[in-house]
Design a protein around this motif. Structure first.
Motif, mmCIF file in Angstrom:
data_model
loop_
_atom_site.group_PDB
_atom_site.id
_atom_site.type_symbol
_atom_site.label_atom_id
_atom_site.label_comp_id
_atom_site.label_asym_id
_atom_site.label_seq_id
_atom_site.Cartn_x
_atom_site.Cartn_y
_atom_site.Cartn_z
ATOM 1 N N ASP A 6 0.940 -1.317 0.419
ATOM 2 C CA ASP A 6 -0.039 -0.063 0.320
ATOM 3 C C ASP A 6 0.813 1.072 -0.173
ATOM 4 O OD1 ASP A 6 -1.803 2.232 0.859
ATOM 5 O OD2 ASP A 6 -3.576 1.173 1.232
ATOM 6 N N VAL A 7 0.683 1.874 -0.671
ATOM 7 C CA VAL A 7 1.644 3.310 -1.352
ATOM 8 C C VAL A 7 1.264 3.626 -0.192
ATOM 9 C CG1 VAL A 7 1.767 3.491 -3.245
ATOM 10 C CG2 VAL A 7 -0.526 4.475 -2.512
ATOM 11 N N ALA A 27 7.689 1.495 -2.932
ATOM 12 C CA ALA A 27 6.343 0.815 -2.465
ATOM 13 C C ALA A 27 6.086 -0.419 -3.687
ATOM 14 C CB ALA A 27 5.319 1.406 -2.554
ATOM 15 N N ALA A 28 6.705 0.454 -4.756
ATOM 16 C CA ALA A 28 6.966 -0.780 -6.963
ATOM 17 C C ALA A 28 8.315 -1.596 -5.969
ATOM 18 C CB ALA A 28 6.695 0.506 -7.612
ATOM 19 N N ALA A 29 8.590 -0.907 -5.313
ATOM 20 C CA ALA A 29 10.293 -1.306 -5.672
ATOM 21 C C ALA A 29 9.859 -2.731 -4.684
ATOM 22 C CB ALA A 29 11.589 -0.781 -5.242
ATOM 23 N N ALA A 30 9.667 -2.508 -3.680
ATOM 24 C CA ALA A 30 9.728 -3.982 -2.186
ATOM 25 C C ALA A 30 8.132 -4.402 -3.065
ATOM 26 C CB ALA A 30 8.475 -3.208 -1.412
ATOM 27 N N GLY A 37 3.102 -9.486 -6.417
ATOM 28 C CA GLY A 37 1.645 -9.149 -5.059
ATOM 29 C C GLY A 37 1.174 -7.423 -5.909
ATOM 30 N N THR A 38 0.338 -7.054 -5.077
ATOM 31 C CA THR A 38 -0.706 -6.379 -5.047
ATOM 32 C C THR A 38 0.112 -4.670 -4.482
ATOM 33 O OG1 THR A 38 -2.059 -7.300 -4.527
ATOM 34 C CG2 THR A 38 -2.729 -5.161 -4.345
ATOM 35 N N LEU A 39 0.547 -3.296 -5.903
ATOM 36 C CA LEU A 39 0.853 -2.104 -5.701
ATOM 37 C C LEU A 39 -0.747 -1.435 -5.460
ATOM 38 C CD1 LEU A 39 2.565 0.092 -5.427
ATOM 39 C CD2 LEU A 39 2.173 -0.098 -7.986
ATOM 40 N N ARG A 40 -1.294 -0.958 -4.636
ATOM 41 C CA ARG A 40 -2.141 -0.527 -3.733
ATOM 42 C C ARG A 40 -2.388 1.176 -3.568
ATOM 43 N NH1 ARG A 40 -4.975 -3.339 0.581
ATOM 44 N NH2 ARG A 40 -5.833 -4.330 -0.774
ATOM 45 N N PHE A 41 -3.027 1.715 -4.749
ATOM 46 C CA PHE A 41 -3.499 2.841 -3.976
ATOM 47 C C PHE A 41 -5.083 3.110 -3.672
ATOM 48 C CE2 PHE A 41 -0.261 2.943 -7.389
ATOM 49 C CZ PHE A 41 0.520 4.120 -7.245
#
Length: 174
Positions: A6-7, A27-30, A37-41
Protein backbone atom coordinates in the motif's frame (compact mmCIF):
# COMPACT_ATOMS: atom_id res chain seq x y z
CA UNK A 1 -1.00 -12.58 -4.61
CA UNK A 2 -0.55 -12.36 -0.87
CA UNK A 3 1.96 -9.48 -0.73
CA UNK A 4 0.24 -6.10 -0.63
CA UNK A 5 2.27 -2.91 -0.91
CA UNK A 6 0.00 0.00 0.00
CA UNK A 7 1.60 3.27 -1.09
CA UNK A 8 0.33 4.98 2.09
CA UNK A 9 2.38 2.55 4.19
CA UNK A 10 5.44 3.76 2.24
CA UNK A 11 4.74 7.41 3.06
CA UNK A 12 2.40 8.56 0.28
CA UNK A 13 -0.06 11.24 1.42
CA UNK A 14 -2.67 11.11 -1.34
CA UNK A 15 -4.03 14.63 -0.81
CA UNK A 16 -3.81 15.61 -4.49
CA UNK A 17 -1.10 18.20 -3.75
CA UNK A 18 1.87 16.41 -2.16
CA UNK A 19 4.40 14.84 -4.54
CA UNK A 20 4.17 11.15 -3.64
CA UNK A 21 6.68 9.98 -6.27
CA UNK A 22 9.36 8.67 -3.89
CA UNK A 23 6.83 6.81 -1.73
CA UNK A 24 5.17 5.22 -4.76
CA UNK A 25 8.52 4.14 -6.17
CA UNK A 26 9.55 2.65 -2.80
CA UNK A 27 6.33 0.61 -2.71
CA UNK A 28 6.86 -0.53 -6.32
CA UNK A 29 10.48 -1.49 -5.54
CA UNK A 30 9.33 -3.52 -2.53
CA UNK A 31 6.84 -5.34 -4.76
CA UNK A 32 9.64 -6.10 -7.23
CA UNK A 33 11.92 -7.36 -4.43
CA UNK A 34 9.11 -9.66 -3.26
CA UNK A 35 8.77 -10.94 -6.84
CA UNK A 36 5.13 -10.00 -7.08
CA UNK A 37 2.08 -8.84 -5.21
CA UNK A 38 -0.36 -5.95 -5.16
CA UNK A 39 0.62 -2.31 -5.50
CA UNK A 40 -2.33 -0.54 -3.85
CA UNK A 41 -3.51 3.03 -4.25
CA UNK A 42 -6.43 3.16 -1.80
CA UNK A 43 -9.82 4.79 -2.34
CA UNK A 44 -10.62 8.37 -1.39
CA UNK A 45 -7.10 9.59 -2.19
CA UNK A 46 -5.40 11.31 -5.13
CA UNK A 47 -1.75 10.37 -5.40
CA UNK A 48 0.45 12.79 -7.36
CA UNK A 49 3.37 10.83 -8.75
CA UNK A 50 5.95 10.58 -11.46
CA UNK A 51 6.31 7.32 -13.39
CA UNK A 52 6.66 4.01 -11.62
CA UNK A 53 7.48 0.48 -12.75
CA UNK A 54 5.49 -2.70 -12.48
CA UNK A 55 7.18 -6.06 -12.41
CA UNK A 56 6.11 -9.62 -13.17
CA UNK A 57 3.25 -11.05 -11.12
CA UNK A 58 1.98 -7.60 -10.17
CA UNK A 59 -1.55 -6.37 -9.60
CA UNK A 60 -1.94 -2.60 -9.76
CA UNK A 61 -4.97 -1.84 -7.61
CA UNK A 62 -6.13 1.74 -8.07
CA UNK A 63 -9.12 2.46 -5.84
CA UNK A 64 -8.59 6.22 -5.77
CA UNK A 65 -6.74 8.32 -8.33
CA UNK A 66 -3.21 8.35 -9.64
CA UNK A 67 -2.32 11.77 -11.08
CA UNK A 68 0.83 12.43 -13.10
CA UNK A 69 3.27 14.86 -11.48
CA UNK A 70 3.64 18.38 -12.89
CA UNK A 71 7.36 18.21 -12.08
CA UNK A 72 9.20 17.17 -15.27
CA UNK A 73 12.20 15.96 -13.24
CA UNK A 74 9.94 13.21 -11.86
CA UNK A 75 9.73 11.77 -15.40
CA UNK A 76 12.94 9.82 -16.21
CA UNK A 77 14.12 9.26 -19.76
CA UNK A 78 14.12 5.83 -21.40
CA UNK A 79 15.67 4.60 -24.63
CA UNK A 80 12.68 4.56 -26.99
CA UNK A 81 14.29 2.04 -29.35
CA UNK A 82 14.81 -0.44 -26.52
CA UNK A 83 11.42 -0.18 -24.79
CA UNK A 84 9.33 0.47 -27.91
CA UNK A 85 11.15 -1.39 -30.71
CA UNK A 86 8.02 -1.62 -32.87
CA UNK A 87 8.12 2.16 -33.29
CA UNK A 88 11.74 2.83 -32.34
CA UNK A 89 11.54 6.48 -31.33
CA UNK A 90 9.65 8.99 -29.24
CA UNK A 91 6.75 11.01 -30.59
CA UNK A 92 6.82 14.47 -32.13
CA UNK A 93 10.42 14.28 -33.32
CA UNK A 94 12.52 13.44 -36.35
CA UNK A 95 13.22 9.67 -36.43
CA UNK A 96 16.93 8.94 -36.16
CA UNK A 97 17.74 12.17 -34.31
CA UNK A 98 19.30 12.18 -30.84
CA UNK A 99 16.22 14.02 -29.54
CA UNK A 100 14.10 11.14 -30.76
CA UNK A 101 16.20 8.40 -29.16
CA UNK A 102 15.09 9.26 -25.62
CA UNK A 103 11.57 9.77 -24.40
CA UNK A 104 10.04 10.37 -21.00
CA UNK A 105 8.97 7.15 -19.27
CA UNK A 106 5.26 6.30 -19.22
CA UNK A 107 3.41 7.02 -15.98
CA UNK A 108 2.66 3.31 -15.51
CA UNK A 109 5.44 1.24 -17.07
CA UNK A 110 6.33 -2.43 -17.37
CA UNK A 111 8.91 -4.00 -19.66
CA UNK A 112 9.96 -7.62 -20.18
CA UNK A 113 7.50 -9.02 -17.64
CA UNK A 114 4.67 -11.51 -17.34
CA UNK A 115 1.36 -11.75 -15.51
CA UNK A 116 0.40 -8.11 -14.93
CA UNK A 117 -3.10 -7.03 -13.92
CA UNK A 118 -4.57 -3.57 -13.45
CA UNK A 119 -7.91 -2.82 -11.82
CA UNK A 120 -9.62 -1.45 -8.75
CA UNK A 121 -12.27 0.96 -10.02
CA UNK A 122 -10.15 4.12 -9.83
CA UNK A 123 -8.61 6.55 -12.28
CA UNK A 124 -5.16 6.99 -13.79
CA UNK A 125 -4.81 10.57 -15.03
CA UNK A 126 -1.62 11.60 -16.83
CA UNK A 127 -2.11 15.34 -16.32
CA UNK A 128 -1.47 15.60 -20.02
CA UNK A 129 -2.07 19.24 -20.97
CA UNK A 130 1.42 20.58 -20.14
CA UNK A 131 2.87 17.78 -22.29
CA UNK A 132 0.50 18.53 -25.19
CA UNK A 133 1.55 22.17 -24.98
CA UNK A 134 5.13 21.20 -25.91
CA UNK A 135 4.18 18.60 -28.56
CA UNK A 136 5.19 20.89 -31.42
CA UNK A 137 8.18 22.38 -29.62
CA UNK A 138 10.00 19.63 -27.72
CA UNK A 139 12.59 22.07 -26.37
CA UNK A 140 9.89 23.67 -24.18
CA UNK A 141 9.08 22.36 -20.70
CA UNK A 142 8.06 19.81 -19.61
CA UNK A 143 9.34 17.98 -22.72
CA UNK A 144 12.79 19.59 -22.31
CA UNK A 145 14.05 18.22 -25.61
CA UNK A 146 12.64 14.69 -25.50
CA UNK A 147 9.54 12.76 -26.56
CA UNK A 148 6.38 12.96 -24.48
CA UNK A 149 5.50 10.06 -22.16
CA UNK A 150 2.65 7.64 -22.58
CA UNK A 151 0.06 7.17 -19.87
CA UNK A 152 0.48 3.39 -19.84
CA UNK A 153 3.20 1.39 -21.55
CA UNK A 154 3.41 -2.36 -21.31
CA UNK A 155 6.21 -3.49 -23.61
CA UNK A 156 7.19 -7.10 -24.22
CA UNK A 157 4.65 -8.34 -21.66
CA UNK A 158 2.78 -11.64 -21.66
CA UNK A 159 -0.53 -12.19 -19.86
CA UNK A 160 -2.08 -8.78 -19.21
CA UNK A 161 -5.49 -8.08 -17.68
CA UNK A 162 -7.01 -4.62 -17.37
CA UNK A 163 -10.46 -4.24 -15.79
CA UNK A 164 -12.50 -1.51 -14.14
CA UNK A 165 -10.12 1.46 -14.50
CA UNK A 166 -10.50 4.85 -16.12
CA UNK A 167 -7.51 6.22 -18.07
CA UNK A 168 -7.55 9.90 -19.02
CA UNK A 169 -5.45 12.92 -19.93
CA UNK A 170 -2.54 11.03 -21.43
CA UNK A 171 0.61 13.09 -22.08
CA UNK A 172 0.87 11.26 -25.43
CA UNK A 173 -0.26 7.87 -26.68
CA UNK A 174 -1.59 5.27 -24.29
Amino acid sequence: MSNTFDVVAYGAVGDGKTDDTLSVRRAAAALAAARGGTLRFPENHTFVTGPFNLTSHAFLEVGGSVLGSKNSTDWPLVDAGAVWPQFGHGSDCTPGSDTCRLMHQALVFAWNATNISLGGGGTIDGHGQPWWDCANKLSAPPCNGHGRPHLLMLSNISTVTITDLTFRNSPDWT
